[in-house]
Write an enzyme that holds these catalytic residues in place. Structure first.
Site, short mmCIF file in Angstrom:
data_model
loop_
_atom_site.label_atom_id
_atom_site.label_comp_id
_atom_site.label_asym_id
_atom_site.label_seq_id
_atom_site.Cartn_x
_atom_site.Cartn_y
_atom_site.Cartn_z
N ARG A 70 -59.95 -17.23 -32.25
CA ARG A 70 -61.50 -17.07 -31.91
C ARG A 70 -61.38 -17.68 -30.42
O ARG A 70 -62.07 -16.72 -29.49
CB ARG A 70 -62.45 -17.77 -32.73
CG ARG A 70 -62.93 -16.97 -33.79
CD ARG A 70 -63.26 -18.01 -35.03
NE ARG A 70 -61.89 -18.37 -35.48
CZ ARG A 70 -61.21 -17.90 -36.16
NH1 ARG A 70 -61.48 -16.72 -36.75
NH2 ARG A 70 -59.83 -18.46 -36.63
N THR A 71 -61.25 -18.74 -30.03
CA THR A 71 -61.37 -19.26 -28.67
C THR A 71 -60.68 -18.50 -27.59
O THR A 71 -61.49 -18.07 -26.78
CB THR A 71 -61.11 -20.91 -28.72
OG1 THR A 71 -61.58 -21.56 -29.72
CG2 THR A 71 -61.50 -21.30 -27.44
N LYS A 99 -39.88 -25.37 -19.68
CA LYS A 99 -39.07 -25.92 -19.07
C LYS A 99 -39.35 -27.21 -18.37
O LYS A 99 -38.59 -27.62 -17.72
CB LYS A 99 -38.79 -24.93 -17.78
CG LYS A 99 -38.62 -23.40 -18.08
CD LYS A 99 -38.55 -22.68 -16.74
CE LYS A 99 -38.47 -21.06 -16.99
NZ LYS A 99 -38.82 -20.33 -15.78
N ARG A 120 -56.30 -25.06 -23.64
CA ARG A 120 -56.25 -25.75 -24.85
C ARG A 120 -55.03 -26.32 -25.00
O ARG A 120 -53.85 -25.65 -24.47
CB ARG A 120 -56.44 -24.71 -25.99
CG ARG A 120 -56.07 -25.44 -27.52
CD ARG A 120 -56.41 -24.45 -28.50
NE ARG A 120 -57.84 -24.42 -28.89
CZ ARG A 120 -58.27 -23.77 -29.92
NH1 ARG A 120 -57.48 -23.22 -30.81
NH2 ARG A 120 -59.64 -23.85 -29.99
N HIS A 148 -64.04 -30.27 -28.16
CA HIS A 148 -64.17 -28.95 -28.18
C HIS A 148 -65.48 -28.19 -27.78
O HIS A 148 -66.25 -27.57 -28.64
CB HIS A 148 -63.74 -28.06 -29.71
CG HIS A 148 -63.24 -26.83 -29.56
ND1 HIS A 148 -63.48 -25.98 -28.70
CD2 HIS A 148 -62.79 -26.06 -30.64
CE1 HIS A 148 -62.97 -24.85 -28.99
NE2 HIS A 148 -62.51 -24.83 -30.19
C1 NCD Z 1 -61.33 -25.03 -34.42
C2 NCD Z 1 -60.40 -25.77 -33.45
O1 NCD Z 1 -59.50 -25.24 -32.82
O2 NCD Z 1 -60.45 -27.25 -33.22
N1 NCD Z 1 -61.19 -23.71 -34.28
C3 NCD Z 1 -61.83 -22.92 -33.23
O3 NCD Z 1 -61.60 -23.24 -32.16
N2 NCD Z 1 -62.95 -22.20 -33.74
C4 NCD Z 1 -61.47 -25.65 -35.60
C5 NCD Z 1 -59.91 -25.45 -36.49
O4 NCD Z 1 -58.91 -24.91 -36.13
O5 NCD Z 1 -60.01 -26.04 -37.55
#
Ligand code: NCD
Length: 325
Positions: A70-71, A99, A120, A148
């Site tokens: 999703r993100t 590397k 991320r 997040h």
């Molecule tokens: C969440 C995350 O990555 O923290 N997912 C997301 O980005 N929608 C929740 C999860 O992974 O459980």
């Protein structure tokens, strides 16, 4: 031959006077700024055509050192919806991290290729380190078990759009409150709104970390309770925020297996809930919400994922300071 210092000058898209904003935590925006951002997201939802070319020529880099559906894809969809382009990597293995390149070096390079980036990383604070070396806005797209913020923007937009206001509700946060970064960011964001009661529902081993309990909830005089049984909390809730047990943050498989099915929201438990209780989940879902609940009109988690695109479009426009004429 071009030396690296010359490359930095050539690539620098900002003048000395510019103040560049990053997003590391939901608290990086004031409540007023957040309201503006959510208003913009609602306008984008209502009038997508108005925004379809507004970022033409701009590039978003997605630097994902940890898995995501999703993100990352909603960030990419957001930039494409704005008429911009995207580049990036979706695993650490396919980048020079494999590397041994540092995040600080990677962002210096990416600053030459893109106008904004979403990162991320499994290490808490990695996007913050990147932001100190970056010449483009850096968005924290999830750092370890820490924060997040863009999921929180998504959650706020969903709640405000579907409930009509941010405030005056009881929210149950259920599941892995220890490692769940979405919960940590959401609590920090919600304490700035009026009259919210928090019910923290988790097994003993996955309770909310002390820093959130003490420094966020207690210090800010919030109403909260900690319970283990979902059945005890559910009749009192206006909103239920379910979360997945964060397998990747456990030190051993045995503990994860013991915890993973601790909560399963099914039709039976939904009978205990109010007729208008909204169910949210950042997703991915594993077993904690039975698929039989998906057809319940109170299940809002797939709509929530759609709101994630609008809010990330609004965020990109805000950080790039792109104005609609
Ligand atoms: C969440 C995350 O990555 O923290 N997912 C997301 O980005 N929608 C929740 C999860 O992974 O459980």
């Amino acid at each position: 031959m071009i030396h690296s210092t010359q490359i930095e000058v050539l690539c620098h898209p900002y003048s000395e006077e510019d103040i560049m904003r990053h997003l590391m935590s939901p608290l990086d925006f004031s409540v007023e700024e957040l309201n503006d951002l959510l208003d913009l997201a609602n306008d984008i939802e209502a009038h997508p055509d108005k925004y379809a070319h507004i970022c033409a020529g701009k590039k978003l880099a997605t630097l994902f050192y940890e898995p995501s559906t999703r993100t990352r894809l909603s960030f990419e969809a957001a930039m494409l919806n704005l008429g911009g382009s995207v580049l990036g990597f979706s695993t650490a293995d396919s980048s020079s991290a494999a590397k041994g390149e540092s995040v600080a070096d990677t962002i210096r390079i990416v600053s030459c290729y893109a106008d904004i980036c979403a990162m991320r990383h499994p290490k808490e604070g990695a996007p913050l380190v990147a932001s100190t070396k970056s010449r483009i806005p850096v968005i924290n797209a999830g750092d370890g078990g820490h924060q997040h913020p863009t999921q929180t923007l998504t959650d706020l937009l969903t709640i405000r759009s579907l409930k009509g206001e941010l405030g005056n509700f009881t929210i149950g946060l259920c599941g892995d409150l220890k490692f769940g970064r979405t919960v940590h960011s959401l609590i920090q964001a919600l304490i700035r709104y009026p009259n919210i009661n928090f019910i923290l529902i988790s097994p003993e081993e996955l309770r909310i970390p002390d820093n959130i309990r003490e420094d966020v909830l207690i210090r800010n005089h919030q109403n909260f309770a900690e319970v283990v049984r979902l059945e005890d909390a559910i009749p009192h809730l206006d909103l239920l925020y379910m979360t997945r047990v964060q397998k990747e943050r456990f030190f051993n498989e045995e503990d994860y297996v013991r915890m993973k099915d601790f909560y399963i929201l099914d039709r039976e438990k939904m009978k205990l809930a109010r007729p208008d209780m909204m169910i949210l989940h950042p997703l991915p879902r594993v077993n904690e919400i039975s698929v039989e609940v998906d057809d319940d009109p109170r299940a809002a988690y797939f709509r929530q994922a759609q709101y994630g695109v609008y809010v990330r479009m609004a965020l990109i426009l805000t950080l790039l300071e792109v104005k609609v004429c």
